[in-house]
Design a protein around this motif. Structure first.
Motif, mmCIF file in Angstrom:
data_model
loop_
_atom_site.group_PDB
_atom_site.id
_atom_site.type_symbol
_atom_site.label_atom_id
_atom_site.label_comp_id
_atom_site.label_asym_id
_atom_site.label_seq_id
_atom_site.Cartn_x
_atom_site.Cartn_y
_atom_site.Cartn_z
ATOM 1 N N VAL A 33 83.236 0.757 -25.767
ATOM 2 C CA VAL A 33 81.933 0.628 -26.416
ATOM 3 C C VAL A 33 81.015 1.663 -25.782
ATOM 4 O O VAL A 33 80.847 1.687 -24.558
ATOM 5 C CB VAL A 33 81.364 -0.798 -26.238
ATOM 6 C CG1 VAL A 33 79.924 -0.865 -26.735
ATOM 7 C CG2 VAL A 33 82.233 -1.810 -26.963
ATOM 8 N N VAL A 34 80.446 2.522 -26.609
ATOM 9 C CA VAL A 34 79.579 3.602 -26.133
ATOM 10 C C VAL A 34 78.151 3.302 -26.580
ATOM 11 O O VAL A 34 77.898 3.160 -27.779
ATOM 12 C CB VAL A 34 80.041 4.968 -26.696
ATOM 13 C CG1 VAL A 34 79.138 6.087 -26.193
ATOM 14 C CG2 VAL A 34 81.510 5.226 -26.351
ATOM 15 N N LEU A 35 77.245 3.205 -25.618
ATOM 16 C CA LEU A 35 75.839 2.942 -25.924
ATOM 17 C C LEU A 35 75.060 4.241 -25.792
ATOM 18 O O LEU A 35 74.892 4.779 -24.692
ATOM 19 C CB LEU A 35 75.279 1.859 -25.002
ATOM 20 C CG LEU A 35 76.004 0.510 -25.060
ATOM 21 C CD1 LEU A 35 75.300 -0.514 -24.168
ATOM 22 C CD2 LEU A 35 76.120 0.006 -26.487
ATOM 23 N N ASP A 36 74.620 4.755 -26.919
ATOM 24 C CA ASP A 36 73.940 6.040 -27.013
ATOM 25 C C ASP A 36 72.435 5.839 -26.910
ATOM 26 O O ASP A 36 71.762 5.545 -27.895
ATOM 27 C CB ASP A 36 74.327 6.692 -28.352
ATOM 28 C CG ASP A 36 73.680 8.041 -28.594
ATOM 29 O OD1 ASP A 36 73.174 8.659 -27.642
ATOM 30 O OD2 ASP A 36 73.679 8.480 -29.760
ATOM 31 N N ASN A 37 71.909 5.951 -25.686
ATOM 32 C CA ASN A 37 70.459 5.860 -25.452
ATOM 33 C C ASN A 37 69.847 4.556 -25.943
ATOM 34 O O ASN A 37 68.822 4.543 -26.634
ATOM 35 C CB ASN A 37 69.742 7.071 -26.082
ATOM 36 C CG ASN A 37 70.107 8.356 -25.378
ATOM 37 O OD1 ASN A 37 69.772 8.528 -24.211
ATOM 38 N ND2 ASN A 37 70.819 9.237 -26.063
ATOM 39 N N ALA A 108 81.468 6.501 -34.968
ATOM 40 C CA ALA A 108 80.072 6.063 -34.923
ATOM 41 C C ALA A 108 79.915 4.841 -35.816
ATOM 42 O O ALA A 108 80.519 4.754 -36.883
ATOM 43 C CB ALA A 108 79.153 7.182 -35.410
ATOM 44 N N ILE A 109 79.110 3.907 -35.367
ATOM 45 C CA ILE A 109 78.727 2.764 -36.193
ATOM 46 C C ILE A 109 77.321 3.110 -36.681
ATOM 47 O O ILE A 109 76.342 3.031 -35.943
ATOM 48 C CB ILE A 109 78.734 1.447 -35.392
ATOM 49 C CG1 ILE A 109 80.049 1.266 -34.632
ATOM 50 C CG2 ILE A 109 78.433 0.272 -36.325
ATOM 51 C CD1 ILE A 109 81.298 1.318 -35.477
ATOM 52 N N LEU A 131 83.786 3.268 -29.911
ATOM 53 C CA LEU A 131 82.810 2.849 -30.920
ATOM 54 C C LEU A 131 81.414 3.137 -30.395
ATOM 55 O O LEU A 131 80.995 2.574 -29.384
ATOM 56 C CB LEU A 131 82.968 1.361 -31.222
ATOM 57 C CG LEU A 131 84.365 0.914 -31.668
ATOM 58 C CD1 LEU A 131 84.394 -0.602 -31.870
ATOM 59 C CD2 LEU A 131 84.788 1.646 -32.924
ATOM 60 N N ILE A 132 80.698 4.018 -31.084
ATOM 61 C CA ILE A 132 79.382 4.452 -30.625
ATOM 62 C C ILE A 132 78.294 3.682 -31.360
ATOM 63 O O ILE A 132 78.204 3.713 -32.590
ATOM 64 C CB ILE A 132 79.184 5.963 -30.853
ATOM 65 C CG1 ILE A 132 80.316 6.739 -30.176
ATOM 66 C CG2 ILE A 132 77.816 6.410 -30.332
ATOM 67 C CD1 ILE A 132 80.366 8.203 -30.555
ATOM 68 N N PHE A 133 77.471 3.003 -30.572
ATOM 69 C CA PHE A 133 76.319 2.268 -31.087
ATOM 70 C C PHE A 133 75.068 3.003 -30.616
ATOM 71 O O PHE A 133 74.925 3.301 -29.430
ATOM 72 C CB PHE A 133 76.322 0.825 -30.583
ATOM 73 C CG PHE A 133 77.500 0.038 -31.076
ATOM 74 C CD1 PHE A 133 77.438 -0.648 -32.270
ATOM 75 C CD2 PHE A 133 78.688 0.011 -30.345
ATOM 76 C CE1 PHE A 133 78.532 -1.368 -32.740
ATOM 77 C CE2 PHE A 133 79.786 -0.702 -30.802
ATOM 78 C CZ PHE A 133 79.703 -1.394 -32.005
ATOM 79 N N GLY A 134 74.153 3.302 -31.553
ATOM 80 C CA GLY A 134 73.022 4.154 -31.240
ATOM 81 C C GLY A 134 71.762 3.424 -30.840
ATOM 82 O O GLY A 134 71.677 2.198 -30.830
ATOM 83 N N ASN A 135 70.778 4.229 -30.531
ATOM 84 C CA ASN A 135 69.444 3.789 -30.159
ATOM 85 C C ASN A 135 68.868 2.867 -31.229
ATOM 86 O O ASN A 135 69.097 3.062 -32.424
ATOM 87 C CB ASN A 135 68.581 5.058 -29.992
ATOM 88 C CG ASN A 135 67.142 4.757 -29.716
ATOM 89 O OD1 ASN A 135 66.368 4.525 -30.646
ATOM 90 N ND2 ASN A 135 66.770 4.778 -28.461
#
Length: 183
Positions: A33-37, A108-109, A131-135
């Protein structure tokens, strides 16, 4: 439909949860799980807790995303920062580059042109997924969107334009878990 069996709520000591050592040793869902900012420490903590619940391989905290230990993260993580492996990256691009080297498929989600509806995406059991979840306001960074292999969108039917990031993570992780582990 009613259940003919008596239903009794379980107590904490009846849940047979794994210890942290047992959790770290068990097989994991092949997901990072990737938390982008991500701005909210409560969201970060909740995603740790959800990641623990689905036994993900790791959480990548990127950019302005806060890192444990922090009281506001722990309010919602409830100790999951101790069980779930995590790593901090100065920015999400560095995380994606490393995850790609490590063999992860980058997803990207996000709501985007040519995205794949979640219900139409079937993860393969022999692949690893980042899985990238964004700001919470701006979503996944534009520079990261240029690096992805695929984009998954959660179908929505109401008047709002998005789910909270924690709700999105729960929906997507459950979907991947149910398609990879339970089938």
């Amino acid at each position: 439909m009613t259940n003919d069996l008596p239903i009794k709520k379980l107590k904490l000591d009846e849940l047979n949860r794994a210890s942290i050592a047992e959790f770290k040793a068990q097989d994991k869902l092949p997901v990072a799980v990737v938390l982008d900012n991500v701005r909210s420490m409560h969201n970060i903590g909740s995603i740790f807790r959800t990641s623990d619940g689905f036994a993900v391989e790791q959480v990548c905290l990127c950019g302005i995303t806060a890192q444990p230990p922090h009281r506001e993260i722990e309010k919602t993580a409830l100790g999951a920062t101790q069980s779930v492996n995590w790593i901090f990256y100065e920015n999400t691009v560095l995380a994606v580059e490393q995850l790609r080297k490590d063999g992860y498929r980058i997803i990207a989600i996000e709501q985007a042109e040519n995205s794949t509806n979640l219900n139409d995406f079937t993860p393969k059991k022999d692949e690893k997924y980042a899985l990238i979840f964004g700001n919470e306001v701006n979503g996944v960074s534009d520079d990261v969107m240029e690096m992805i292999d695929n984009c998954i969108e959660i179908p929505q039917f109401g008047t709002k334009h998005s789910f909270n990031i924690v709700v999105s993570a729960g929906i997507v992780l459950w979907d991947f878990f149910s398609k990879i582990i339970t089938t």
